[in-house]
Design an enzyme around this catalytic site. Structure first.
Site, mmCIF file in Angstrom:
data_model
loop_
_atom_site.group_PDB
_atom_site.id
_atom_site.type_symbol
_atom_site.label_atom_id
_atom_site.label_comp_id
_atom_site.label_asym_id
_atom_site.label_seq_id
_atom_site.Cartn_x
_atom_site.Cartn_y
_atom_site.Cartn_z
ATOM 1 N N CYS A 17 19.396 38.603 63.083
ATOM 2 C CA CYS A 17 20.233 39.533 62.348
ATOM 3 C C CYS A 17 19.643 39.846 60.958
ATOM 4 O O CYS A 17 18.503 40.277 60.847
ATOM 5 C CB CYS A 17 21.653 38.989 62.262
ATOM 6 S SG CYS A 17 22.915 40.217 61.911
ATOM 7 N N HIS A 18 20.402 39.615 59.897
ATOM 8 C CA HIS A 18 19.948 39.895 58.535
ATOM 9 C C HIS A 18 18.975 38.843 57.986
ATOM 10 O O HIS A 18 18.461 38.992 56.896
ATOM 11 C CB HIS A 18 21.142 40.008 57.585
ATOM 12 C CG HIS A 18 21.898 41.286 57.700
ATOM 13 N ND1 HIS A 18 22.733 41.571 58.758
ATOM 14 C CD2 HIS A 18 21.937 42.366 56.895
ATOM 15 C CE1 HIS A 18 23.269 42.765 58.596
ATOM 16 N NE2 HIS A 18 22.798 43.276 57.471
ATOM 17 N N GLY A 19 18.701 37.792 58.756
ATOM 18 C CA GLY A 19 17.714 36.795 58.332
ATOM 19 C C GLY A 19 16.366 37.428 58.061
ATOM 20 O O GLY A 19 15.566 36.917 57.269
ATOM 21 N N GLN A 72 15.731 39.794 56.253
ATOM 22 C CA GLN A 72 15.598 40.149 54.838
ATOM 23 C C GLN A 72 14.804 39.093 54.076
ATOM 24 O O GLN A 72 14.108 39.415 53.112
ATOM 25 C CB GLN A 72 16.980 40.341 54.205
ATOM 26 C CG GLN A 72 17.698 41.569 54.731
ATOM 27 C CD GLN A 72 19.086 41.705 54.146
ATOM 28 O OE1 GLN A 72 19.890 40.760 54.194
ATOM 29 N NE2 GLN A 72 19.388 42.869 53.605
#
Length: 186
Positions: free
Chosen positions: A118-120, A122
């Site tokens: 997911c947003h990991g 970033q």
């Protein structure tokens, strides 16, 4: 007494609740020791991201409270087989933490497995580790991957590029963890 191989899980307040608990339990079920690292050793407030009919994006609700096992300052990357970067909103602020960036870069330098969901992603983009790699993540973070020189794949729930395994969301868990455990067994 034998020592279990350790997997480092990186998150913080507003980390995705289901991704955190599923990872911890799944690794432990498979015989690994999961170690949750956060900015400090404390009880964290996780969140639940879900989709609501009529909304254009996900909604956020309070999730479980989870204790971190160690602070980032206590991490010795030599103690771990792999690192997992969780999603939620935590990566928004963790990508600005120099220690987190150093940890992830050390895993890369030491040619260890790096898993991100997911947003990991970033954190990986902030660490400069996506250029030339084929990855996936939550679709609305694709701009960061592409802007940093990575190739975004949106048609697969999970993608492997060498030592990197990436997944789109918690809905990707079956495909993502199949790839994760293929790496760990190899």
């Amino acid at each position: 007494m034998s020592t279990k191989a350790k997997i480092l899980i990186i998150t913080g307040d507003a980390g995705e609740s289901y991704e955190c608990l599923y990872a911890k339990h799944r690794f432990e079920e498979a015989g690994y020791q999961s170690v949750i690292a956060a900015p400090s050793k404390k009880r964290m407030n996780l969140v639940i991201h879900d989709f609501e009919p009529g909304w254009d994006t996900y909604i956020e609700k309070p999730g479980y409270l989870v204790e971190s096992d160690i602070a980032f300052s206590e991490v010795n990357t030599q103690d771990y087989l792999a690192v997992l970067l969780l999603g939620g909103r935590a990566p928004e602020f963790l990508r600005h933490d120099a220690k987190v960036i150093d940890i992830v870069r050390e895993f890369d330098r030491d040619e260890k497995f790096i898993f991100s969901i997911c947003h990991g992603i970033q954190i990986l983009t902030a660490a400069g580790l996506v250029k030339g790699k084929t990855l996936t993540c939550y679709e609305n973070v694709r701009f960061e991957v592409e802007s940093c020189g990575g190739t975004f794949v949106g048609k697969s729930e999970a993608v492997q590029d060498g030592r990197y395994v990436t997944g789109q969301t918690w809905q990707s868990h079956p495909d993502f963890y199949r790839l994760v455990f293929e790496c760990l067994k190899g």
